[in-house]
Design a protein around this motif. Sequence first.
Motif, PDB file in Angstrom:
ATOM      1  N   GLN A  72       0.740  -1.112   0.006  1.00 54.64           N
ATOM      2  CA  GLN A  72       0.100  -0.037   0.197  1.00 54.64           C
ATOM      3  C   GLN A  72       0.843   1.337   0.069  1.00 54.64           C
ATOM      4  OE1 GLN A  72      -2.664  -0.507   3.310  1.00 54.64           O
ATOM      5  NE2 GLN A  72      -4.189  -1.312   2.050  1.00 54.64           N
ATOM      6  N   GLU A  73       2.051   1.255   0.905  1.00 55.84           N
ATOM      7  CA  GLU A  73       2.956   2.340   0.789  1.00 55.84           C
ATOM      8  C   GLU A  73       3.554   2.572  -0.704  1.00 55.84           C
ATOM      9  OE1 GLU A  73       4.779   5.657   2.367  1.00 55.84           O
ATOM     10  OE2 GLU A  73       3.233   4.411   3.240  1.00 55.84           O
ATOM     11  N   GLU A  75       2.212   1.894  -3.636  1.00 54.52           N
ATOM     12  CA  GLU A  75       1.168   2.469  -4.521  1.00 54.52           C
ATOM     13  C   GLU A  75       0.792   3.705  -4.157  1.00 54.52           C
ATOM     14  OE1 GLU A  75      -2.192  -0.204  -3.715  1.00 54.52           O
ATOM     15  OE2 GLU A  75      -1.330  -1.771  -4.624  1.00 54.52           O
ATOM     16  N   HIS A  76       0.910   4.101  -2.956  1.00 49.97           N
ATOM     17  CA  HIS A  76       0.800   5.509  -2.315  1.00 49.97           C
ATOM     18  C   HIS A  76       1.791   6.437  -2.998  1.00 49.97           C
ATOM     19  CE1 HIS A  76      -0.359   9.276  -0.180  1.00 49.97           C
ATOM     20  NE2 HIS A  76       0.800   9.181   0.525  1.00 49.97           N
ATOM     21  N   LYS A  79       1.952   6.616  -6.708  1.00 51.07           N
ATOM     22  CA  LYS A  79       0.741   7.768  -7.076  1.00 51.07           C
ATOM     23  C   LYS A  79       1.170   9.045  -7.029  1.00 51.07           C
ATOM     24  CE  LYS A  79      -4.067   8.755  -6.135  1.00 51.07           C
ATOM     25  NZ  LYS A  79      -5.274   8.486  -5.323  1.00 51.07           N
TER      26      LYS A  79
END
Length: 104
Positions: A72-73, A75-76, A79
């Motif tokens: 998740q980190e 992907e963040h 982005k």
Amino acid sequence: MVFKFMIKLNHLLLSLYIFFLSIKNENDMAFDDNVVLRSSHKILCKTLIGDKVAEWYPYDIKNDDPLVMARQEEEHLSKLEMLKRRGKGPPKKGQGRHAVKRSK
């Protein structure tokens, strides 16, 4: 745990509400001896259902698994990188909207 606290808080608020209604009724009908005061005892004596409600929801593995958190980190960050390339990313520290207003 949170559900138990919320339910206890709801019971407390309900009992206060009923208490204030009874005070209002006593003031409205000061000379009537037949006024029945309602109590929240029946509601407060019910068993709490917070644990049962908490069991309805499955355990969230995202909080414990470091691989999920790392993905998740990543992907963040990817982005954010895309947004910065387009010029839509967050401003640098001290260059935001409030700093612009302050400098005027």
